[in-house]
Design a protein around this motif. Sequence first.
Motif: not given
Length: 179
Positions: A123-124, A139-142, A147-154
Amino acid sequence: MKKISTSLSLILAGLFLFSCQESKKQDLAADSFLPMQIGNLWYMNNMSYTEIKDTVRINKKLFYKFYSLVGGDASSTFYLRIDENNKLIESYPDDPTKTYIRADFNAKIGEKFFTTGEKDENDNQVTVVQKSDNEMTFFFDPVYHPNLKGHPSEVKYIKGKGWAEKYQKVKIDGVVYQD
Protein backbone atom coordinates in the motif's frame (compact mmCIF):
# COMPACT_ATOMS: atom_id res chain seq x y z
CA MET A 1 -28.00 -1.06 -62.47
CA LYS A 2 -30.12 -0.57 -59.35
CA LYS A 3 -28.37 -3.56 -57.66
CA ILE A 4 -24.93 -2.05 -58.34
CA SER A 5 -26.06 1.33 -57.01
CA THR A 6 -27.47 -0.28 -53.84
CA SER A 7 -24.30 -2.35 -53.33
CA LEU A 8 -22.11 0.70 -53.86
CA SER A 9 -24.20 2.69 -51.37
CA LEU A 10 -23.85 -0.07 -48.75
CA ILE A 11 -20.09 -0.27 -49.28
CA LEU A 12 -19.70 3.50 -48.97
CA ALA A 13 -21.87 3.56 -45.84
CA GLY A 14 -19.76 0.78 -44.33
CA LEU A 15 -16.53 2.62 -45.12
CA PHE A 16 -17.95 5.79 -43.59
CA LEU A 17 -18.93 3.97 -40.38
CA PHE A 18 -15.50 2.28 -40.20
CA SER A 19 -13.71 5.62 -40.61
CA CYS A 20 -15.87 7.14 -37.86
CA GLN A 21 -15.01 4.25 -35.53
CA GLU A 22 -11.29 4.63 -36.33
CA SER A 23 -11.54 8.36 -35.69
CA LYS A 24 -13.23 7.72 -32.32
CA LYS A 25 -10.51 5.20 -31.40
CA GLN A 26 -7.79 7.74 -32.24
CA ASP A 27 -9.63 10.41 -30.21
CA LEU A 28 -9.82 8.03 -27.21
CA ALA A 29 -6.07 7.35 -27.42
CA ALA A 30 -5.33 11.07 -27.60
CA ASP A 31 -7.55 11.69 -24.54
CA SER A 32 -5.98 8.97 -22.37
CA PHE A 33 -2.93 9.32 -20.14
CA LEU A 34 -2.23 5.62 -20.81
CA PRO A 35 -3.66 4.55 -24.18
CA MET A 36 -4.39 0.83 -24.23
CA GLN A 37 -4.56 -1.26 -27.36
CA ILE A 38 -2.87 -4.55 -28.22
CA GLY A 39 0.41 -3.69 -29.95
CA ASN A 40 1.09 -0.43 -28.11
CA LEU A 41 4.80 -0.30 -27.33
CA TRP A 42 7.11 1.74 -25.10
CA TYR A 43 10.62 0.87 -26.36
CA MET A 44 13.97 1.90 -24.88
CA ASN A 45 16.08 -0.77 -26.64
CA ASN A 46 16.10 -4.52 -27.36
CA MET A 47 16.83 -5.16 -23.68
CA SER A 48 14.13 -2.88 -22.16
CA TYR A 49 10.60 -2.33 -23.40
CA THR A 50 6.93 -2.72 -22.50
CA GLU A 51 4.28 -3.93 -24.93
CA ILE A 52 0.56 -4.64 -24.68
CA LYS A 53 0.29 -8.28 -25.76
CA ASP A 54 -3.32 -9.30 -25.16
CA THR A 55 -6.50 -8.74 -23.17
CA VAL A 56 -7.98 -10.84 -20.39
CA ARG A 57 -11.12 -10.71 -18.28
CA ILE A 58 -10.63 -10.48 -14.52
CA ASN A 59 -13.85 -10.44 -12.51
CA LYS A 60 -15.70 -9.93 -15.81
CA LYS A 61 -13.79 -6.71 -16.52
CA LEU A 62 -11.47 -6.19 -19.48
CA PHE A 63 -7.79 -5.76 -18.60
CA TYR A 64 -4.86 -5.29 -20.95
CA LYS A 65 -1.90 -7.65 -20.58
CA PHE A 66 1.38 -5.71 -20.45
CA TYR A 67 4.68 -7.54 -20.93
CA SER A 68 7.95 -5.85 -19.93
CA LEU A 69 11.53 -6.90 -20.54
CA VAL A 70 13.99 -5.10 -18.26
CA GLY A 71 17.73 -5.23 -18.79
CA GLY A 72 17.44 -8.18 -21.16
CA ASP A 73 17.14 -10.79 -18.42
CA ALA A 74 14.17 -9.84 -16.24
CA SER A 75 10.57 -9.81 -17.38
CA SER A 76 7.22 -9.06 -15.86
CA THR A 77 3.60 -9.31 -16.86
CA PHE A 78 0.96 -7.05 -15.39
CA TYR A 79 -2.70 -6.33 -16.13
CA LEU A 80 -4.16 -2.82 -16.31
CA ARG A 81 -7.43 -1.12 -17.14
CA ILE A 82 -8.86 2.36 -16.80
CA ASP A 83 -12.19 2.15 -14.99
CA GLU A 84 -15.34 4.23 -15.38
CA ASN A 85 -13.95 6.76 -12.84
CA ASN A 86 -10.76 7.28 -14.88
CA LYS A 87 -8.62 5.34 -12.39
CA LEU A 88 -5.78 3.14 -13.59
CA ILE A 89 -6.42 -0.24 -11.96
CA GLU A 90 -4.04 -3.20 -11.74
CA SER A 91 -5.12 -6.78 -11.01
CA TYR A 92 -4.04 -10.36 -11.75
CA PRO A 93 -5.92 -13.45 -12.98
CA ASP A 94 -4.37 -15.64 -10.24
CA ASP A 95 -5.66 -13.30 -7.48
CA PRO A 96 -8.69 -11.47 -8.92
CA THR A 97 -9.87 -10.14 -5.55
CA LYS A 98 -6.80 -7.90 -5.21
CA THR A 99 -6.74 -4.59 -7.05
CA TYR A 100 -4.29 -1.72 -6.97
CA ILE A 101 -4.97 1.88 -7.94
CA ARG A 102 -1.93 3.03 -9.91
CA ALA A 103 -3.31 6.43 -10.94
CA ASP A 104 -6.41 8.57 -10.62
CA PHE A 105 -6.51 10.71 -13.73
CA ASN A 106 -9.47 12.74 -12.37
CA ALA A 107 -7.58 13.76 -9.22
CA LYS A 108 -6.41 17.33 -8.69
CA ILE A 109 -2.97 18.57 -7.64
CA GLY A 110 -2.40 17.80 -3.96
CA GLU A 111 -5.04 15.04 -3.79
CA LYS A 112 -3.93 11.81 -2.10
CA PHE A 113 -5.09 8.20 -2.33
CA PHE A 114 -3.74 4.77 -1.37
CA THR A 115 -2.92 2.03 -3.87
CA THR A 116 -4.69 -0.73 -1.89
CA GLY A 117 -6.11 0.81 1.28
CA GLU A 118 -4.92 -2.32 3.14
CA LYS A 119 -2.15 -0.58 5.14
CA ASP A 120 0.24 -3.37 4.16
CA GLU A 121 3.65 -3.45 2.43
CA ASN A 122 2.03 -3.05 -1.00
CA ASP A 123 0.00 0.00 0.00
CA ASN A 124 1.51 3.29 -1.16
CA GLN A 125 0.25 6.75 -0.37
CA VAL A 126 -0.01 8.50 -3.74
CA THR A 127 -0.10 12.26 -4.19
CA VAL A 128 -0.80 14.14 -7.42
CA VAL A 129 2.15 16.54 -7.62
CA GLN A 130 1.72 17.91 -11.14
CA LYS A 131 -1.19 18.10 -13.57
CA SER A 132 -1.79 19.94 -16.81
CA ASP A 133 -3.92 19.25 -19.85
CA ASN A 134 -1.13 17.05 -21.28
CA GLU A 135 0.86 15.69 -18.32
CA MET A 136 0.23 14.22 -14.90
CA THR A 137 2.73 13.18 -12.20
CA PHE A 138 2.11 10.95 -9.18
CA PHE A 139 4.37 10.71 -6.11
CA PHE A 140 4.37 7.20 -4.55
CA ASP A 141 5.36 6.92 -0.90
CA PRO A 142 5.56 3.34 0.47
CA VAL A 143 4.59 4.49 3.98
CA TYR A 144 3.85 0.98 5.30
CA HIS A 145 6.88 -0.84 3.85
CA PRO A 146 9.59 -1.51 6.47
CA ASN A 147 12.52 -1.14 4.03
CA LEU A 148 11.20 1.27 1.40
CA LYS A 149 9.52 3.80 3.70
CA GLY A 150 11.17 7.16 3.07
CA HIS A 151 12.23 6.20 -0.47
CA PRO A 152 9.45 7.65 -2.65
CA SER A 153 9.25 7.52 -6.43
CA GLU A 154 7.42 9.41 -9.15
CA VAL A 155 5.48 8.21 -12.17
CA LYS A 156 4.65 10.67 -14.93
CA TYR A 157 2.18 10.21 -17.81
CA ILE A 158 1.84 12.14 -21.05
CA LYS A 159 -1.64 12.33 -22.53
CA GLY A 160 -1.89 10.24 -25.69
CA LYS A 161 1.49 8.53 -25.13
CA GLY A 162 1.55 6.98 -21.65
CA TRP A 163 4.63 6.81 -19.44
CA ALA A 164 7.03 9.75 -19.67
CA GLU A 165 10.36 7.97 -19.88
CA LYS A 166 13.33 8.30 -22.26
CA TYR A 167 12.03 5.92 -24.92
CA GLN A 168 13.63 5.56 -28.35
CA LYS A 169 10.16 4.98 -29.75
CA VAL A 170 6.58 4.77 -28.63
CA LYS A 171 3.90 3.09 -30.73
CA ILE A 172 0.30 4.03 -29.90
CA ASP A 173 -2.59 2.66 -31.97
CA GLY A 174 -0.21 1.95 -34.86
CA VAL A 175 1.41 5.41 -34.88
CA VAL A 176 5.14 5.45 -34.09
CA TYR A 177 6.70 8.37 -32.22
CA GLN A 178 10.52 8.48 -32.12
CA ASP A 179 12.97 10.61 -30.19
